[in-house]
Design a protein around this motif. Structure first.
Motif, PDB file in Angstrom:
ATOM      1  N   PRO A   1       0.821  -1.211   0.000  1.00 41.47           N
ATOM      2  CA  PRO A   1       0.000   0.000   0.000  1.00 41.47           C
ATOM      3  C   PRO A   1       0.860   1.268   0.000  1.00 41.47           C
ATOM      4  CG  PRO A   1      -0.762  -1.560   1.656  1.00 41.47           C
ATOM      5  CD  PRO A   1       0.562  -2.066   1.168  1.00 41.47           C
ATOM      6  N   PRO A   2       0.393   2.331  -0.640  1.00 38.82           N
ATOM      7  CA  PRO A   2       1.162   3.583  -0.703  1.00 38.82           C
ATOM      8  C   PRO A   2       1.616   4.116   0.658  1.00 38.82           C
ATOM      9  CG  PRO A   2      -0.633   3.658  -2.265  1.00 38.82           C
ATOM     10  CD  PRO A   2      -0.816   2.400  -1.481  1.00 38.82           C
ATOM     11  N   PRO A   3       0.788   4.085   1.727  1.00 40.64           N
ATOM     12  CA  PRO A   3       1.297   4.584   3.011  1.00 40.64           C
ATOM     13  C   PRO A   3       2.493   3.789   3.537  1.00 40.64           C
ATOM     14  CG  PRO A   3      -1.100   4.519   3.058  1.00 40.64           C
ATOM     15  CD  PRO A   3      -0.672   3.786   1.822  1.00 40.64           C
ATOM     16  N   GLN A   4       2.535   2.487   3.254  1.00 34.45           N
ATOM     17  CA  GLN A   4       3.684   1.697   3.679  1.00 34.45           C
ATOM     18  C   GLN A   4       4.903   1.991   2.809  1.00 34.45           C
ATOM     19  OE1 GLN A   4       2.879  -2.481   4.195  1.00 34.45           O
ATOM     20  NE2 GLN A   4       1.210  -2.127   5.640  1.00 34.45           N
ATOM     21  N   VAL A   5       4.680   2.176   1.507  1.00 36.25           N
ATOM     22  CA  VAL A   5       5.791   2.552   0.622  1.00 36.25           C
ATOM     23  C   VAL A   5       6.397   3.873   1.074  1.00 36.25           C
ATOM     24  CG1 VAL A   5       6.438   3.183  -1.733  1.00 36.25           C
ATOM     25  CG2 VAL A   5       4.852   1.285  -1.348  1.00 36.25           C
ATOM     26  N   SER A   6       5.539   4.839   1.384  1.00 33.70           N
ATOM     27  CA  SER A   6       6.030   6.154   1.833  1.00 33.70           C
ATOM     28  C   SER A   6       6.744   6.058   3.169  1.00 33.70           C
ATOM     29  CB  SER A   6       4.854   7.130   1.943  1.00 33.70           C
ATOM     30  OG  SER A   6       4.268   7.351   0.683  1.00 33.70           O
ATOM     31  N   ALA A   7       6.245   5.206   4.060  1.00 38.77           N
ATOM     32  CA  ALA A   7       6.877   5.066   5.371  1.00 38.77           C
ATOM     33  C   ALA A   7       8.291   4.514   5.256  1.00 38.77           C
ATOM     34  CB  ALA A   7       6.028   4.152   6.261  1.00 38.77           C
ATOM     35  N   VAL A   8       8.533   3.674   4.260  1.00 37.84           N
ATOM     36  CA  VAL A   8       9.857   3.069   4.086  1.00 37.84           C
ATOM     37  C   VAL A   8      10.784   3.964   3.267  1.00 37.84           C
ATOM     38  CG1 VAL A   8      11.128   1.095   3.130  1.00 37.84           C
ATOM     39  CG2 VAL A   8       8.931   0.742   4.271  1.00 37.84           C
ATOM     40  N   TYR A   9      10.274   4.507   2.154  1.00 37.48           N
ATOM     41  CA  TYR A   9      11.152   5.173   1.185  1.00 37.48           C
ATOM     42  C   TYR A   9      10.966   6.686   1.089  1.00 37.48           C
ATOM     43  CZ  TYR A   9      11.840   0.404  -0.575  1.00 37.48           C
ATOM     44  OH  TYR A   9      12.137  -0.930  -0.698  1.00 37.48           O
ATOM     45  N   GLY A  10       9.901   7.232   1.679  1.00 38.62           N
ATOM     46  CA  GLY A  10       9.622   8.641   1.423  1.00 38.62           C
ATOM     47  C   GLY A  10       9.298   8.814  -0.054  1.00 38.62           C
ATOM     48  N   THR A  11       9.974   9.749  -0.695  1.00 38.09           N
ATOM     49  CA  THR A  11       9.761   9.963  -2.137  1.00 38.09           C
ATOM     50  C   THR A  11      10.832   9.280  -2.982  1.00 38.09           C
ATOM     51  OG1 THR A  11      11.008  12.051  -2.036  1.00 38.09           O
ATOM     52  CG2 THR A  11       8.612  12.173  -1.746  1.00 38.09           C
ATOM     53  N   ALA A  12      11.834   8.658  -2.335  1.00 37.85           N
ATOM     54  CA  ALA A  12      12.944   8.020  -3.067  1.00 37.85           C
ATOM     55  C   ALA A  12      12.687   6.522  -3.216  1.00 37.85           C
ATOM     56  CB  ALA A  12      14.260   8.274  -2.332  1.00 37.85           C
ATOM     57  N   VAL A  13      11.654   6.176  -3.991  1.00 40.03           N
ATOM     58  CA  VAL A  13      11.299   4.768  -4.185  1.00 40.03           C
ATOM     59  C   VAL A  13      12.197   4.156  -5.251  1.00 40.03           C
ATOM     60  CG1 VAL A  13       9.440   3.172  -4.761  1.00 40.03           C
ATOM     61  CG2 VAL A  13       8.919   5.327  -3.592  1.00 40.03           C
ATOM     62  N   PRO A  14      12.836   3.024  -4.977  1.00 40.17           N
ATOM     63  CA  PRO A  14      13.715   2.398  -5.978  1.00 40.17           C
ATOM     64  C   PRO A  14      12.935   1.975  -7.222  1.00 40.17           C
ATOM     65  CG  PRO A  14      14.030   1.414  -3.799  1.00 40.17           C
ATOM     66  CD  PRO A  14      12.807   2.273  -3.719  1.00 40.17           C
ATOM     67  N   ALA A  15      13.654   1.768  -8.297  1.00 34.64           N
ATOM     68  CA  ALA A  15      13.050   1.263  -9.530  1.00 34.64           C
ATOM     69  C   ALA A  15      13.103  -0.258  -9.505  1.00 34.64           C
ATOM     70  CB  ALA A  15      13.784   1.811 -10.748  1.00 34.64           C
ATOM     71  N   PHE A  16      11.950  -0.894  -9.400  1.00 34.46           N
ATOM     72  CA  PHE A  16      11.882  -2.343  -9.407  1.00 34.46           C
ATOM     73  C   PHE A  16      11.566  -2.840 -10.821  1.00 34.46           C
ATOM     74  CE2 PHE A  16      10.677  -1.047  -5.086  1.00 34.46           C
ATOM     75  CZ  PHE A  16      11.595  -1.786  -4.347  1.00 34.46           C
ATOM     76  N   LYS A  17      11.901  -4.103 -11.103  1.00 33.15           N
ATOM     77  CA  LYS A  17      11.630  -4.695 -12.406  1.00 33.15           C
ATOM     78  C   LYS A  17      10.151  -4.581 -12.723  1.00 33.15           C
ATOM     79  CE  LYS A  17      12.154  -9.048 -14.995  1.00 33.15           C
ATOM     80  NZ  LYS A  17      12.968  -8.480 -16.093  1.00 33.15           N
ATOM     81  N   GLU A  18       9.841  -4.114 -13.920  1.00 35.70           N
ATOM     82  CA  GLU A  18       8.451  -3.918 -14.307  1.00 35.70           C
ATOM     83  C   GLU A  18       8.089  -4.795 -15.499  1.00 35.70           C
ATOM     84  OE1 GLU A  18       7.610   0.173 -14.973  1.00 35.70           O
ATOM     85  OE2 GLU A  18       8.179   0.817 -12.958  1.00 35.70           O
ATOM     86  N   TYR A  19       6.802  -4.987 -15.680  1.00 37.95           N
ATOM     87  CA  TYR A  19       6.286  -5.785 -16.786  1.00 37.95           C
ATOM     88  C   TYR A  19       5.213  -4.963 -17.496  1.00 37.95           C
ATOM     89  CZ  TYR A  19       8.684  -9.510 -14.334  1.00 37.95           C
ATOM     90  OH  TYR A  19       9.651 -10.272 -13.719  1.00 37.95           O
ATOM     91  N   PRO A  20       5.645  -4.029 -18.357  1.00 38.01           N
ATOM     92  CA  PRO A  20       4.667  -3.182 -19.038  1.00 38.01           C
ATOM     93  C   PRO A  20       3.747  -4.003 -19.935  1.00 38.01           C
ATOM     94  CG  PRO A  20       6.846  -2.922 -20.004  1.00 38.01           C
ATOM     95  CD  PRO A  20       7.028  -3.725 -18.764  1.00 38.01           C
ATOM     96  N   TYR A  21       2.559  -3.473 -20.137  1.00 37.07           N
ATOM     97  CA  TYR A  21       1.590  -4.151 -20.999  1.00 37.07           C
ATOM     98  C   TYR A  21       2.162  -4.272 -22.405  1.00 37.07           C
ATOM     99  CZ  TYR A  21      -2.709  -4.916 -23.672  1.00 37.07           C
ATOM    100  OH  TYR A  21      -3.663  -5.423 -24.512  1.00 37.07           O
ATOM    101  N   ASP A  22       2.397  -5.514 -22.843  1.00 36.96           N
ATOM    102  CA  ASP A  22       3.068  -5.757 -24.119  1.00 36.96           C
ATOM    103  C   ASP A  22       2.727  -7.187 -24.539  1.00 36.96           C
ATOM    104  OD1 ASP A  22       4.879  -6.360 -26.185  1.00 36.96           O
ATOM    105  OD2 ASP A  22       6.393  -4.983 -25.398  1.00 36.96           O
ATOM    106  N   ILE A  23       1.796  -7.347 -25.466  1.00 35.16           N
ATOM    107  CA  ILE A  23       1.351  -8.672 -25.887  1.00 35.16           C
ATOM    108  C   ILE A  23       2.492  -9.454 -26.532  1.00 35.16           C
ATOM    109  CG2 ILE A  23      -0.202  -9.940 -27.416  1.00 35.16           C
ATOM    110  CD1 ILE A  23      -1.523  -8.811 -24.931  1.00 35.16           C
ATOM    111  N   ALA A  24       3.333  -8.782 -27.328  1.00 32.68           N
ATOM    112  CA  ALA A  24       4.461  -9.468 -27.964  1.00 32.68           C
ATOM    113  C   ALA A  24       5.423 -10.007 -26.906  1.00 32.68           C
ATOM    114  CB  ALA A  24       5.186  -8.526 -28.920  1.00 32.68           C
ATOM    115  N   ALA A  25       5.718  -9.186 -25.881  1.00 31.59           N
ATOM    116  CA  ALA A  25       6.610  -9.630 -24.802  1.00 31.59           C
ATOM    117  C   ALA A  25       5.966 -10.772 -24.017  1.00 31.59           C
ATOM    118  CB  ALA A  25       6.922  -8.459 -23.873  1.00 31.59           C
ATOM    119  N   ALA A  26       4.652 -10.710 -23.848  1.00 29.27           N
ATOM    120  CA  ALA A  26       3.948 -11.777 -23.138  1.00 29.27           C
ATOM    121  C   ALA A  26       4.062 -13.096 -23.897  1.00 29.27           C
ATOM    122  CB  ALA A  26       2.481 -11.402 -22.942  1.00 29.27           C
ATOM    123  N   LYS A  27       3.856 -13.041 -25.208  1.00 26.30           N
ATOM    124  CA  LYS A  27       3.962 -14.265 -26.018  1.00 26.30           C
ATOM    125  C   LYS A  27       5.389 -14.798 -26.020  1.00 26.30           C
ATOM    126  CE  LYS A  27       0.062 -13.289 -29.111  1.00 26.30           C
ATOM    127  NZ  LYS A  27      -0.368 -12.998 -30.517  1.00 26.30           N
TER     128      LYS A  27
END
Length: 523
Positions: A324-350
């Motif tokens: 949840p956002p309040p827990q993210v803010s409690a840990v990182y403030g505004t400096a949230v690390p960049a975690f691996k993402e999976y953008p919507y991409d049908i070709a990548a999904a296949k």
């Protein structure tokens, strides 16, 4: 946590069934209407149990918070504050000494004892009880009364989240009652009693719940004398019940329907930051979902932004991590690390699916609750996954039946959840996501993703002595979840609360006892 599904009198040593209590407790005013200090509350889900051990869901904990005090509270900032414990000390990193507030009585007039308080925590450690809150207290070694007014809690290892978790789940009931009913305390047949602002007059899963002011409550007298809770499962029927004046209040205001609520005469909706997270769980031990490439393919195929936009309508935000956002803010403030993402991409999904043993796709049955947001989300997910050859056969079922199936971990596949948490500490959520205890029936790790290594990381998080250490351990686990994809974060919503203008209330993210916060207008 959540949500849901999720919380009489004592004769001799046993609680008489609540059904034996008097019928309707509705107060009538001089004109024959409901008294101005009686609140008629509408709930989209019905409470199944008034004991958190077997009713750890939003509809149940709403009632529990009104009836059962915890030893520790959370203030407006989410920090631990006194409640039944007027103070506490920490003689060493693994020991807490809680001093009980003097003169506290249960709603039947019997005194609260240190033995009651100690047993109320210890019972969550008992496998016979099979408590749904057990994962909150895995770091507790022992609990014992010390003299007449102290409780000693000894930890296996230091746990920085313990006080925050105690504020949610250390509900205090009489020991004799809890011992007599290890498996059915809080049920409609047994009921419960506590030291809270209200007491239970009636509890029926089908016809509703009635509360009245606890005459023995130690704290500030609530402004409401009675609360009548009625289950109205259809969201539009619920809204119309408030519009007509049949009901006075609800916290089941869907962000998607905010415009309808804001245009209602005589009803004031309020939105404030929620400590919730909506996500998909992928049962990593079930067939094709064992393959990480299948899970990554699903993550790429689900159009999370479209789902987030649909479900929040501007009263929330897309989620990048399963926290949840309040827990993210409690840990990182505004400096949230960049975690691996999976953008919507049908070709990548296949492409990911082609790396698996299920390159041609597969079929899977998926159950979901037939009320609330589950159906809308799962239909969107099924449509997205069909584009890469994954066919989900959706099986709707009544919300209470579905919740029981979920808590039993019965045939889990791809499931939608929206869990609400009670504290800003990630030590509350992460055991649900990766803990081995929570991966067992009655736990909230619906993916089944756990390991000894993750349990060790949870222990390291609990033992964190500094904010920097906490950030490191949280980041390690979130990175692991991003790589292995047992969960797909979707969105977080603001909390919606609607109240007839005959009443006023001051509620915020950390308000537990909503009924105690409501008062007749002008009072």
């Amino acid at each position: 946590m959540t949500s849901s599904t999720l919380r009489a009198a004592l004769a001799a040593l046993l609680l008489l069934p609540v059904a034996a209590c008097a019928g309707s407790t509705t107060q009538k005013g001089s004109a024959g209407g409901t008294a101005r200090d009686t609140l008629r509350w509408a709930s989209e889900g019905s409470a199944n149990n008034l004991d958190i051990a077997h009713g750890f869901n939003g509809a149940s904990t709403l009632i529990q918070a009104a009836v059962l005090d915890t030893m520790v509270a959370l203030d407006k900032q989410g920090a631990p504050a006194p409640r039944l414990a007027e103070s506490w000390t920490r003689p060493d990193p693994k020991t807490y000494l809680f001093k009980l507030r003097q003169g506290v009585k249960f709603s039947d007039g019997t005194p609260l004892t240190a033995d009651d308080a100690a047993f109320s925590l210890a019972r969550h450690l008992d496998p016979v009880v099979a408590s749904q809150a057990a994962a909150y207290f895995t770091s507790v070694k022992s609990v014992e009364p010390v003299g007449a007014d102290q409780v000693k809690v000894t930890m296996k290892k230091p746990n920085s989240a313990f006080l925050a978790l105690a504020a949610i789940a250390w509900q205090v009931t009489p020991r004799k009652l809890a011992e007599a009913h290890p498996k059915d305390l809080g049920s409609p047949e047994v009921g419960t009693i506590g030291t809270g602002a209200f007491k239970v007059d009636k509890f029926s899963i089908t016809s509703g719940i009635e509360l009245s002011r606890n005459p023995h409550h130690w704290g500030e007298k609530p402004a409401l004398s009675k609360v009548e809770i009625k289950n109205i499962s259809d969201p539009e029927t619920l809204r119309l019940a408030l519009q007509s004046g049949e009901m006075d209040a609800t916290r089941d205001v869907s962000p998607r329907e905010a415009r309808k609520w804001k245009g209602m005469a005589g009803v004031k909706p309020t939105f404030f930051p929620g400590n919730n997270i909506a996500y998909l769980s992928l049962a990593v031990g079930n067939g094709p979902l064992k393959d990480v490439h299948v899970r990554r393919a699903i993550a790429h195929a689900v159009n999370r932004k479209a789902i987030a936009d649909l479900m929040t309508q501007g009263n929330g935000q897309p989620a990048a991590v399963v926290m949840p956002p309040p827990q993210v803010s409690a840990v990182y403030g505004t400096a949230v690390p960049a975690f691996k993402e999976y953008p919507y991409d049908i070709a990548a999904a296949k492409a990911e699916l082609a790396k698996s043993a299920h390159a041609g796709g597969f079929e899977m049955k998926v159950a979901y609750g037939s009320t609330g947001d589950s159906g809308t989300v799962m239909q969107a997910v099924a449509a997205d996954l069909a584009k890469i050859g994954i066919k989900l056969t959706l099986e709707p079922m009544p919300a209470d039946k579905y919740m029981n199936k979920m808590m039993e971990h019965d045939g889990l596949t791809v499931q939608f959840h929206e869990l609400a948490y009670g504290t800003p500490d990630p030590g509350e959520l992460l055991p649900d996501m990766v803990g081995s205890v929570a991966a067992k029936p009655q736990g909230f790790n619906f993916s089944g993703y756990s390991s000894p290594e993750l349990d060790a990381k949870l222990e390291d998080l609990a033992a964190s002595a500094t904010d920097e250490e906490k950030r490191k351990h949280v980041t390690d686990m979130l990175n692991d979840l991003a790589e292995q994809v047992p969960y797909i974060p979707l969105y977080a919503t603001n909390n919606g609360f609607a109240l007839n203008e005959k009443f006023t209330a001051e509620v915020h993210t950390w308000t537990e006892n909503i009924f105690a916060a409501v008062r007749p207008a002008g009072s």
